[in-house]
Scaffold this active site. Structure first.
Site, short mmCIF file in Angstrom:
data_model
loop_
_atom_site.label_atom_id
_atom_site.label_comp_id
_atom_site.label_asym_id
_atom_site.label_seq_id
_atom_site.Cartn_x
_atom_site.Cartn_y
_atom_site.Cartn_z
N CYS A 3 0.79 -1.32 -0.08
CA CYS A 3 0.14 -0.06 -0.16
C CYS A 3 0.96 1.17 -0.02
O CYS A 3 0.33 2.18 -0.32
CB CYS A 3 -0.89 -0.16 1.11
SG CYS A 3 -2.13 -1.20 1.14
N HIS A 22 -9.33 0.93 -5.70
CA HIS A 22 -10.57 0.23 -5.07
C HIS A 22 -11.76 0.61 -5.69
O HIS A 22 -12.10 1.86 -6.24
CB HIS A 22 -10.58 0.72 -3.51
CG HIS A 22 -9.29 -0.03 -2.88
ND1 HIS A 22 -9.26 -1.26 -2.37
CD2 HIS A 22 -8.22 0.53 -2.21
CE1 HIS A 22 -8.05 -1.42 -1.72
NE2 HIS A 22 -7.48 -0.26 -1.71
N ASP A 36 -14.84 10.13 -7.55
CA ASP A 36 -14.73 9.12 -8.84
C ASP A 36 -13.75 9.25 -9.79
O ASP A 36 -13.31 10.48 -10.46
CB ASP A 36 -16.23 8.80 -9.35
CG ASP A 36 -16.29 7.81 -10.25
OD1 ASP A 36 -15.52 6.56 -9.90
OD2 ASP A 36 -16.88 7.85 -11.31
N HIS A 37 -12.96 8.13 -10.14
CA HIS A 37 -11.86 8.11 -11.18
C HIS A 37 -10.70 9.24 -10.63
O HIS A 37 -10.20 10.07 -11.74
CB HIS A 37 -12.16 8.14 -12.67
CG HIS A 37 -12.92 6.90 -12.98
ND1 HIS A 37 -14.17 6.62 -12.49
CD2 HIS A 37 -12.41 6.10 -13.81
CE1 HIS A 37 -14.40 5.37 -13.14
NE2 HIS A 37 -13.60 5.16 -13.81
NI NI Z 1 -6.22 0.31 -0.66
#
Ligand code: NI
Length: 137
Positions: free
Chosen positions: A33, A41, A79-80
């Site tokens: 991460c 995600h 978003d995006h």
């Molecule tokens: Ni993550």
């Protein structure tokens, strides 16, 4: 009094990194991460409002209105996007599931009242990981 929940979804990328730590510390704590290019995600948001059912309409809030609020205040912003780089809250704050839930609460808290009261913000980062926030205690 009744609770009503509306769901919304968005896709975004993020990474975990504490600037004051060394690269080794970040790798040790966050593993993959910590990759600075980020990873994605498909987030799921459940927003629950609380109020009384209007005796004429049978609704606690206007559903189209609530959908539009979520679209404008959350989806259009998240978003995006790369959360660390493109969403103001996360320039200095880790975009964890917990912090995303808190950020969304703060974006929505004064937008859904007085029509209804914001009751819960639930954010799923994956189907088996989610955070709930109920505002400041
Ligand atoms: Ni993550």
């Amino acid at each position: 009094m009744i609770l009503l929940t509306r769901r919304a979804e968005w896709s975004a990328s993020h990474y975990y990194w504490v600037d004051s730590w060394s690269e080794a510390q970040n790798r040790e704590r966050f593993g993959k991460c910590a990759n600075r290019n980020g990873h994605g995600h498909n987030y799921v948001l459940d927003v629950t409002v609380r109020g009384n059912v209007d005796p004429q309409t049978g609704f606690v809030v206007d559903l189209k209105w609530l959908k539009d609020v979520l679209e404008r205040e959350v989806i259009a912003v998240f978003d995006h996007r790369h959360l660390n780089l493109e969403v103001p809250e996360f320039r200095t704050l880790m975009p964890t599931t917990e912090n995303i839930a808190i950020a969304i609460w703060r974006r929505l808290a004064d937008k859904v009242s007085p029509a209804a009261t914001l009751h819960q913000v639930r954010v799923y980062e994956t189907p088996d990981l989610f955070a709930d926030y109920y505002g400041e205690a």
